[in-house]
Design a protein around this motif. Structure first.
Motif, PDB file in Angstrom:
ATOM      1  N   GLU A 427       0.029  -5.246   2.293  1.00 52.40           N
ATOM      2  CA  GLU A 427      -0.462  -4.310   1.281  1.00 52.40           C
ATOM      3  C   GLU A 427      -0.118  -2.869   1.638  1.00 52.40           C
ATOM      4  OE1 GLU A 427      -4.355  -3.559  -1.464  1.00 52.40           O
ATOM      5  OE2 GLU A 427      -4.067  -5.376  -0.307  1.00 52.40           O
ATOM      6  N   LEU A 428      -0.185  -2.509   2.917  1.00 57.58           N
ATOM      7  CA  LEU A 428       0.164  -1.146   3.323  1.00 57.58           C
ATOM      8  C   LEU A 428       1.659  -0.873   3.171  1.00 57.58           C
ATOM      9  CD1 LEU A 428      -2.038  -0.799   6.530  1.00 57.58           C
ATOM     10  CD2 LEU A 428      -2.292   0.508   4.412  1.00 57.58           C
ATOM     11  N   VAL A 429       2.476  -1.879   3.395  1.00 58.63           N
ATOM     12  CA  VAL A 429       3.931  -1.675   3.374  1.00 58.63           C
ATOM     13  C   VAL A 429       4.495  -1.805   1.966  1.00 58.63           C
ATOM     14  CG1 VAL A 429       6.123  -2.595   4.210  1.00 58.63           C
ATOM     15  CG2 VAL A 429       4.195  -2.386   5.769  1.00 58.63           C
ATOM     16  N   ILE A 430       4.013  -2.768   1.180  1.00 59.19           N
ATOM     17  CA  ILE A 430       4.639  -3.091  -0.105  1.00 59.19           C
ATOM     18  C   ILE A 430       3.760  -2.702  -1.285  1.00 59.19           C
ATOM     19  CG2 ILE A 430       5.656  -4.924  -1.498  1.00 59.19           C
ATOM     20  CD1 ILE A 430       7.249  -4.338   1.008  1.00 59.19           C
ATOM     21  N   VAL A 431       2.522  -3.221  -1.329  1.00 56.86           N
ATOM     22  CA  VAL A 431       1.714  -3.134  -2.548  1.00 56.86           C
ATOM     23  C   VAL A 431       1.215  -1.715  -2.799  1.00 56.86           C
ATOM     24  CG1 VAL A 431      -0.352  -4.000  -3.698  1.00 56.86           C
ATOM     25  CG2 VAL A 431       1.034  -5.537  -2.304  1.00 56.86           C
ATOM     26  N   SER A 507       1.893  -3.062  14.831  1.00 60.17           N
ATOM     27  CA  SER A 507       2.498  -2.650  13.555  1.00 60.17           C
ATOM     28  C   SER A 507       1.515  -1.892  12.684  1.00 60.17           C
ATOM     29  CB  SER A 507       3.017  -3.880  12.803  1.00 60.17           C
ATOM     30  OG  SER A 507       3.938  -4.597  13.595  1.00 60.17           O
ATOM     31  N   LEU A 508       0.222  -2.194  12.806  1.00 60.77           N
ATOM     32  CA  LEU A 508      -0.781  -1.489  12.009  1.00 60.77           C
ATOM     33  C   LEU A 508      -1.230  -0.181  12.660  1.00 60.77           C
ATOM     34  CD1 LEU A 508      -3.041  -4.485  10.903  1.00 60.77           C
ATOM     35  CD2 LEU A 508      -1.700  -3.049   9.387  1.00 60.77           C
ATOM     36  N   CYS A 509      -1.366  -0.187  13.971  1.00 55.86           N
ATOM     37  CA  CYS A 509      -1.989   0.951  14.653  1.00 55.86           C
ATOM     38  C   CYS A 509      -1.004   2.077  14.977  1.00 55.86           C
ATOM     39  CB  CYS A 509      -2.665   0.475  15.929  1.00 55.86           C
ATOM     40  SG  CYS A 509      -4.022  -0.671  15.647  1.00 55.86           S
ATOM     41  N   VAL A 510       0.204   1.739  15.401  1.00 62.70           N
ATOM     42  CA  VAL A 510       1.152   2.785  15.801  1.00 62.70           C
ATOM     43  C   VAL A 510       1.475   3.727  14.648  1.00 62.70           C
ATOM     44  CG1 VAL A 510       3.507   3.186  16.616  1.00 62.70           C
ATOM     45  CG2 VAL A 510       2.083   1.451  17.716  1.00 62.70           C
ATOM     46  N   PRO A 511       1.807   3.239  13.432  1.00 61.12           N
ATOM     47  CA  PRO A 511       2.032   4.199  12.333  1.00 61.12           C
ATOM     48  C   PRO A 511       0.793   5.024  11.991  1.00 61.12           C
ATOM     49  CG  PRO A 511       2.945   2.054  11.790  1.00 61.12           C
ATOM     50  CD  PRO A 511       2.130   1.867  13.013  1.00 61.12           C
ATOM     51  N   TYR A 512      -0.398   4.396  12.071  1.00 62.04           N
ATOM     52  CA  TYR A 512      -1.610   5.150  11.753  1.00 62.04           C
ATOM     53  C   TYR A 512      -1.863   6.252  12.780  1.00 62.04           C
ATOM     54  CZ  TYR A 512      -6.459   6.165  10.621  1.00 62.04           C
ATOM     55  OH  TYR A 512      -7.613   6.804  10.268  1.00 62.04           O
ATOM     56  N   VAL A 513      -1.636   5.957  14.069  1.00 64.54           N
ATOM     57  CA  VAL A 513      -1.814   6.978  15.107  1.00 64.54           C
ATOM     58  C   VAL A 513      -0.833   8.124  14.903  1.00 64.54           C
ATOM     59  CG1 VAL A 513      -1.585   7.412  17.581  1.00 64.54           C
ATOM     60  CG2 VAL A 513      -2.807   5.390  16.771  1.00 64.54           C
ATOM     61  N   PRO A 538       6.155   1.995   4.883  1.00 64.88           N
ATOM     62  CA  PRO A 538       7.470   1.564   4.366  1.00 64.88           C
ATOM     63  C   PRO A 538       8.635   2.257   5.056  1.00 64.88           C
ATOM     64  CG  PRO A 538       6.286   2.902   2.739  1.00 64.88           C
ATOM     65  CD  PRO A 538       5.319   2.572   3.815  1.00 64.88           C
ATOM     66  N   PHE A 539       8.430   3.531   5.511  1.00 63.43           N
ATOM     67  CA  PHE A 539       9.513   4.224   6.222  1.00 63.43           C
ATOM     68  C   PHE A 539       9.837   3.519   7.542  1.00 63.43           C
ATOM     69  CE2 PHE A 539      10.714   7.416   9.427  1.00 63.43           C
ATOM     70  CZ  PHE A 539      11.937   7.815   8.890  1.00 63.43           C
ATOM     71  N   LEU A 540       8.815   3.158   8.299  1.00 69.29           N
ATOM     72  CA  LEU A 540       9.062   2.456   9.558  1.00 69.29           C
ATOM     73  C   LEU A 540       9.635   1.064   9.313  1.00 69.29           C
ATOM     74  CD1 LEU A 540       5.989   3.431  11.761  1.00 69.29           C
ATOM     75  CD2 LEU A 540       8.325   4.294  11.855  1.00 69.29           C
ATOM     76  N   LEU A 541       9.213   0.400   8.235  1.00 67.92           N
ATOM     77  CA  LEU A 541       9.819  -0.885   7.897  1.00 67.92           C
ATOM     78  C   LEU A 541      11.309  -0.719   7.619  1.00 67.92           C
ATOM     79  CD1 LEU A 541       9.640  -3.912   7.131  1.00 67.92           C
ATOM     80  CD2 LEU A 541       9.098  -3.174   4.801  1.00 67.92           C
ATOM     81  N   MET A 542      11.662   0.344   6.872  1.00 66.48           N
ATOM     82  CA  MET A 542      13.074   0.602   6.592  1.00 66.48           C
ATOM     83  C   MET A 542      13.831   0.900   7.880  1.00 66.48           C
ATOM     84  SD  MET A 542      14.676   3.408   3.974  1.00 66.48           S
ATOM     85  CE  MET A 542      14.027   4.755   4.960  1.00 66.48           C
TER      86      MET A 542
END
Length: 596
Positions: A427-431, A507-513, A538-542
């Motif tokens: 949901e954080l990456v796509i939705v 994957s959830l915590c590093v982008p939030y930090v 989505p930027f980190l996923l890319m």
């Protein structure tokens, strides 16, 4: 008027095509008759083949397309009161999305026909061969539906189609419409089922339906005990009805009676011994009948084929009518239990942690089904253990308690934490980036995220099992091979749950930090902070996807470079004067390997 009706159906192209094929078939029949009158043999054969092709095509459309569609619509019409809907609602949904509505009704009808056919196959395994003579046996080796479509005339197919519609429609009335009326009469507050979600959660209905179809029902129906229980219930009902109405021979045949009477008959010295061993004191069959019976026994796959004689009691038609009435009452009671017990149990259990809030009935029905299944399974296991004594029962209960505790811990991690983290990450990456603008705050629903995460976890596990061999595939295969009885809690936590949960948490915590801790310390504007918090996932996923694609391409270029270099400069790759194990029976020292 006819054109307006066809246009109002929203499928004028399909209806026009079917009518055109019907007119083409009638024209081919007429031309075939004229060719037969004037003795044009080649034209007659060609027209006959063309007519057969058109006839089979139309019959396939009717059998696979029209009949399930009629069943689906009839099921929907008979269950309107169960969902507090009306025909006006169905008309509005059809006008808004005619293709989707027709497909869903066809799919429901197809599932209904499939389960009805499966139940008939189960009945054939229990009942005497010949009881269901009026229904086609799908396990008959001589049954060929295409040949039937070719050889039988149209009026026979039309009569069979009308009878099938009447039978299937009557069963729907008996097992759906009438139970709903009785439930509304006896339990006025039980219906309607709550199938509307009073929230703005994205993809909620999709997640619910997919969770039911892909996880709940397969897990319940794939259990081998479910079919055995149903078969045992059918057999118990058949034996009871047979002895109550003196139709035991008609329903189950004479085999059990002969087996029961065999010790008595063996004391009779007037009968030769070989008669007892061959056919249970029945008269010896003729040679042709014996060969036919042997041939049928060889070809029989999953259910008896043929006919078996039976004893006809007095007032046989009246007993058959009473049997049909008893069967209808049983089906009505079974339908009432299936419509009320799982949902009532699920509502009662869900009320402990949700209170009086309305919950989607898919959740309550699934919860109730699992609880009922576990209760029945526990009772059957306990009854099987009772003859072994109290000590064995206590030992078994201790083993199963430990196994259940291990299974609960594994289920909490593998079916609870991992799907929740996976659904939240999705949901954080796509939705959320696709559905929520930057000037609005996204709302997260852990229940819906978990439901979507279960589906994603199942898809990822299936892709992993179909993919190349690596550590995750090996671990999943090992866990599946061990099963529930030999479950290894330490292995699952150490090899499967801990690595996967660690990766998902990172994957959830590093982008939030980065977005909530590092970016504000740099001193950017509030708009940039919001942009970073919403778009960093989505930027980190890319970025990760680009790194993966680049590394894959670099490996491919290296392999291509090595291949070109070897083709251009390497003369040969065969080693000569080389021994793999020099100490094996050779006193000559190994020479330096030379590449040719």
């Amino acid at each position: 008027g006819t054109y307006l009706l066809v246009q109002a159906s929203h499928f004028e192209g399909l209806i026009t095509t079917i009518v055109g094929y019907i007119l083409l078939a009638m024209t081919l029949i007429l031309c075939h008759g004229l060719a037969a009158l004037v003795s044009f043999q080649r034209s007659r054969r060609l027209l006959g083949v063309c007519y057969i092709v058109v006839k089979v095509s139309l019959l396939v459309v009717v059998e696979i397309g029209v009949f399930p569609l009629i069943c689906g619509w009839w099921l929907d019409i008979c269950s309107l009161e169960m969902f507090d809907a009306s025909l006006k609602d169905r008309e509005m949904s059809f006008k808004s999305a005619p293709g989707t509505t027709m497909f869903l009704h066809w799919l429901v009808g197809m599932v209904y026909v499939f389960y009805f056919a499966s139940f008939i196959l189960l009945l054939r395994e229990v009942l005497r061969p010949g009881v269901l003579w009026f229904l086609r046996n799908l396990n008959d080796p001589d049954f060929n539906p295409v040949q039937e479509m070719i050889h039988l005339p149209i009026y026979r197919h039309l009569r069979r189609f009308i009878l099938s519609v009447v039978v299937f429609g009557s069963i729907v009335l008996l097992m759906l419409w009438l139970p709903i009326k009785l439930i509304k009469l006896l339990l006025p507050t039980f219906l309607p089922y709550n199938v509307m979600l009073y929230s703005d959660a994205p993809v909620s209905e999709l997640s619910l339906e997919l969770l039911l179809l892909q996880v709940v029902l397969p897990a319940l129906l794939e259990q081998g005990h479910t079919r055995q229980w149903l078969k045992g219930l059918v057999r118990a009902w058949t034996v009871s009805a047979g002895y109550l109405l003196d139709l035991h021979s008609y329903l189950l045949g004479e085999q059990e009676d002969n087996e029961a009477n065999q010790p008595v008959n063996n004391n009779n010295n007037n009968n030769p011994p070989h008669v007892h061993h061959n056919n249970n004191n029945n008269p010896a069959p003729a040679v042709g009948e014996g060969l036919h019976a042997a041939h049928q026994a060889i070809l029989q796959q999953g259910g008896p084929v043929g006919f078996q004689p039976y004893h006809r009691p007095l007032r046989f038609p009246l007993r058959i009518v009473l049997l049909i009435a008893f069967m209808c009452i049983t089906l009505l009671v079974a339908s009432l239990v299936c419509l009320t017990l799982p949902v009532f149990t699920g509502r009662w259990l869900m009320s402990f942690w949700t209170g009086n809030s309305k919950i989607h009935e898919l959740y309550t029905a699934a919860c109730g089904l699992y609880v009922c299944w576990l209760s029945i399974r526990g009772v059957t296991v306990l009854l099987a253990w009772m003859p072994q004594g109290r000590t064995v029962i206590v030992h078994k209960v201790q083993e199963w308690t430990l196994m259940i505790l291990k299974t609960l811990v594994v289920a909490l991690l593998v079916a609870g934490v991992i799907p929740l983290l996976l659904g939240l990450l999705f949901e954080l990456v796509i939705v959320a980036p696709l559905r929520v603008p930057l000037d609005q705050t996204p709302l997260f629903y852990p229940w819906q995220d978990w439901a979507l995460g279960v589906l994603h976890a199942k898809i990822i596990a299936a892709i992993t099992l179909m993919g190349p061999q690596w550590w995750l595939k090996t671990v999943i295969e090992q866990v599946y091979a061990n099963g529930i009885r030999n479950i290894d809690l330490q292995f699952i936590i150490r090899k499967l749950a801990a690595p996967v949960i660690s990766v998902l948490l990172l994957s959830l915590c590093v982008p939030y930090v980065i977005a909530a801790g590092v970016v504000p310390a740099v001193g950017v504007t509030p708009e940039m902070e919001i942009l970073m918090q919403r778009r960093i996932y989505p930027f980190l996923l890319m970025v990760v996807s680009l790194i993966g694609i680049l590394s894959f391409q670099i490996r491919q270029f290296k392999r291509l470079y090595e291949h070109i270099k070897n083709d251009k400069y390497l003369v040969g790759q065969r080693l000569v004067n080389y021994e793999r194990k020099a100490g094996r029976g050779s006193s000559i020292p190994p020479s330096n390997p030379v590449v040719e």
